[in-house]
Design an enzyme around this catalytic site. Structure first.
Site, PDB file in Angstrom:
ATOM      1  CG  HIS A  92      -0.505   0.038   2.513  1.00 16.31           C
ATOM      2  ND1 HIS A  92      -0.270   1.226   3.155  1.00 16.31           N
ATOM      3  CD2 HIS A  92      -0.171  -0.936   3.399  1.00 16.31           C
ATOM      4  CE1 HIS A  92       0.174   0.975   4.378  1.00 16.31           C
ATOM      5  NE2 HIS A  92       0.258  -0.324   4.553  1.00 16.31           N
TER       6      HIS A  92
ATOM      7  CG  ASP B 214       2.710   0.603   7.861  1.00 18.97           C
ATOM      8  OD1 ASP B 214       2.312   0.149   6.771  1.00 18.97           O
ATOM      9  OD2 ASP B 214       1.997   0.635   8.871  1.00 18.97           O
TER      10      ASP B 214
ATOM     11  CD  GLU C  84      -2.857  -1.576   5.460  1.00 21.67           C
ATOM     12  OE1 GLU C  84      -2.719  -2.673   5.995  1.00 21.67           O
ATOM     13  OE2 GLU C  84      -2.565  -0.498   6.038  1.00 21.67           O
TER      14      GLU C  84
ATOM     15  CG  ASP D  48       1.491  -4.159   5.334  1.00 22.39           C
ATOM     16  OD1 ASP D  48       2.207  -3.285   5.874  1.00 22.39           O
ATOM     17  OD2 ASP D  48       0.271  -4.023   5.157  1.00 22.39           O
TER      18      ASP D  48
END
Lengths: 336, 332
Positions: free
Chosen positions: B56, B163, B195, B218
């Site tokens: 993402h 992230d 996300e 991820d």
């Protein structure tokens, strides 16, 4: 003055480890005054004026800032630490640090996903936090850092809308004002102390004031401004942009009333500090030997003792003007 | 590449990181910009079978909900944020211009009874702009962390939005390595949006691509003091291959066997139910998709000082390349 404050703030100097700040200040004032350093590391300076002074005046600003001291290195290569001076846990959680002015690190904690709701409402215990410098083991970490080393929370100096945002505004603003007072021609003789270890108990000013043995003193400081959203009007202490705060009393000092009144009547934009809270080197200085008549001139700082304190540039200029006014008034004998 | 992707922002209507990732991805694949922030790259293979790789592009952020007359903002969370660490933190408000602002900290004389952190709306954001704030900032504007990425010792780095930009970087690097190679099947590189707001963007992307199998890349919890060994994996020991009732065990097993065969470091991450990643959503797209996760161990997740080990990114890229060249689970 902004440039000077910026240069001072970007130097690291936690209490007891003020050498880099001291060296910078000496490079600024050398040639403009007589100076020496004492056993604790204070700079004690004498500024020769055009005329002798009616009273022996000492002007103080402290060089140290709050920070961290490394206490241990774990088997995994993490660093344990203690705070030096009063720092809120929220101001150190998940922050970037610089150790010994050269090794970058990060203060780590449990990620939010692994914390239950109740735990998330309270700040974590300081000893549950630790520093990661990227080392994978104790021996790798010890190549760069050892117990006793110092760290600061990174907080680069920036200017926004007439305000300064930085770490260490308390009390590099005071240092900048004092440097400026020394570098311009003075009407009267005065003494200056750039003192160490204020944040761990007003220790440097104690010996500096003993050595200088003044009759009167001005303390140049930063103080808490609580003029932020959600604070009741009566609890704001002082406001950014309304000039330096002058105190009648705080947790360590009852200030000289004549000096206090003279400051408020000076015609220079300033404000009374509207709380009996906090404390500064006045606490040590005013009790020196047989007692010293003392006034604190404090620049309002929001989020003091954090890496993003905010102070107003005009307030610093006015603090300088007020310090100069008090200097001339006290030394010239106009302020009784 | 990771540093550039970390230092750009992507959330809501801010497209910096999306645009940057698109420019990188189009060097190696046929790439297109899709809805919102999503970017999809495509490499044609020798069969109609399609593997979708997902990472993402969006990041955690906050959004302005109120502006008072003195320049203090109220904000709401867009993604999980530890509000205890907000006071005296600098952030960027994406108004008409970028503004540096500081979250209010309770002054010491008012904090004696202790501070309770219950809702982000109680921690105001100080723009130091006074009444000018309303000219520059509007309700709905986004607020992001602002720490720049930085090298630590060894092969560790710190920064914001790792992230999931770390995974985005892995996908782009994988595309680079596979570009021009003979591939057993099509590979779609999906850099998906939304996300952090509930796996939203990957839903439409997976529908559009209609893949046969998928791997969501991820981040997951790295080790640290006070974090149970069962909750985390070690930094520097390789990507974490997901095993969960919600994931396809065939893909997990194949990833493990390829890692063993090619001597690529890996760890396993066993989860009890859903994974909280885009894989959950991809798996239930259309008639269902075989899906798995491959995660990068990360410390301080959802802060601006996330930490990872570059060696883990290398291991993830290598494993993805070898897995794809070996044909995934196409013939299993």
């Amino acid at each position: 003055m902004t440039e000077l404050i910026s240069a001072l703030c970007n130097i690291d100097g936690t209490s007891g480890d003020e050498i880099a700040v001291r060296d910078f200040i000496i490079s600024e004032i050398d040639g403009f005054c007589e100076w020496k350093t004492d056993a604790l590391g204070n700079i004690i300076a004498f500024k020769k004026g055009k005329k002798p002074s009616a009273k022996k005046l000492m002007i103080d600003a402290h060089m140290d800032e709050v920070g961290l001291i490394i206490t241990d290195v774990t088997a995994e290569g993490f660093l344990k630490f203690k705070t030096v001076g009063g720092i809120d846990i929220s101001a150190i959680m998940f922050r970037r640090v610089l150790i010994n002015g050269e090794t970058a690190g990060v203060i780590c904690g449990k990620p939010i996903h692994l914390i239950d709701k109740k735990e998330a409402e309270k700040p974590p215990a300081a000893d549950s936090l630790y520093i990661d410098i990227g080392a994978g083991s104790k021996s790798e970490a010890e190549d760069y850092v050892n117990p006793g080393d110092r760290a600061v929370i990174c907080g680069e100096f920036t200017v926004s809308n007439g305000n300064m945002i930085s770490k260490a505004l308390d009390d590099r603003i005071g240092c900048a004002i004092l440097i400026k007072l020394i570098k311009v021609d003075s009407e009267y003789d005065f003494y200056a102390s750039f003192s160490v270890q204020e944040e761990i108990g007003l220790r440097g000013a104690k010996t500096a004031a003993y050595a200088i043995d003044p009759e009167c003193a001005l303390i140049l400081e930063g103080t808490t401004a609580a003029d932020i959203a959600g604070t009741d009007e009566g609890l704001t202490v002082c406001n950014l942009g309304k000039g330096p705060a002058v105190s009648f009393m705080d947790n360590s000092t009852a200030y000289d009333r004549k000096f206090y009144n003279a400051a408020l009547k000076s015609g220079i934009l300033c404000q009374p500090k509207r709380a009996v809270a906090g404390g500064n080197n006045a606490g040590a200085v005013h009790l020196t030997r047989g007692g010293v008549r003392t006034l604190a001139i404090s620049v309002p700082c929001r989020y003091i003792h954090s890496s993003a304190s905010i102070a107003n540039i005009n307030d610093c200029e006015n603090a300088y003007e007020l310090a100069r006014y008090m200097l001339n008034g006290i030394c010239g004998g106009e302020i009784e | 590449m990771l540093f550039a992707l970390s230092d750009a922002d992507a959330a809501g209507n801010i497209r910096e990181a999306s645009d940057l990732a698109y420019d990188m991805l189009k060097e190696y694949t046929s790439a297109e910009k899709c809805d919102n922030l999503t970017v999809i790259g495509f490499l044609k293979g020798e069969s109609d079978y399609t593997l979708m790789l997902d990472a993402h592009i969006d990041q955690i952020a906050m959004t302005v909900t109120n502006i008072d007359d003195n320049g203090f903002l109220t904000v709401a969370k867009a993604g999980g944020i530890d509000i205890r660490a907000l006071p005296s933190r600098r952030v960027t408000v994406h108004g008409r211009e970028k503004v540096t602002a500081v979250f209010c900290a309770t002054p010491p004389h008012l904090a004696r009874k202790g501070v309770k952190y219950t809702d982000i709306s109680e921690i105001k954001l100080d723009t130091a702009l006074g009444e000018r704030a309303k000219d520059i900032i509007s309700v709905g504007d986004l607020v992001t962390f602002s720490a720049k990425p930085q090298m630590l010792k060894g092969s560790r780095v710190t920064g914001r939005s790792f992230d999931d930009r770390a995974a985005v970087a892995c996908l782009i690097e994988t595309a680079k390595r596979l570009s021009g190679k003979k591939l057993p099947f099509n590979v779609a590189f999906v850099l998906s949006d939304g996300e952090e707001l509930g796996l939203r963007g990957t839903r439409t992307a997976a529908f559009k691509i209609n893949p046969d199998e998928a791997v969501a890349v991820d981040v997951s919890f790295g080790d640290g003091i006070g974090i149970a060994d069962t909750d985390c994996k070690k930094l520097g020991k390789g990507g974490m291959i997901g095993i969960s009732p919600a994931l396809d065990r065939g893909i997990s097993n194949k990833l493990i066997s390829i890692a063993k065969e090619k001597n690529i470091p890996y760890q396993t991450e066993v989860m009890g139910a859903s994974t909280g990643t885009d894989a959950d959503m991809i798996a239930v797209t259309r008639e269902g998709v075989r899906a798995c996760t491959l995660s990068i161990p990360l410390r301080n997740m959802h802060t601006e000082v996330e930490i990872l080990d570059i060696k883990d990114l290398e291991a993830v890229c290598e494993l993805l390349c070898e897995y794809i060249l070996a044909g995934g689970v196409k013939d299993d």
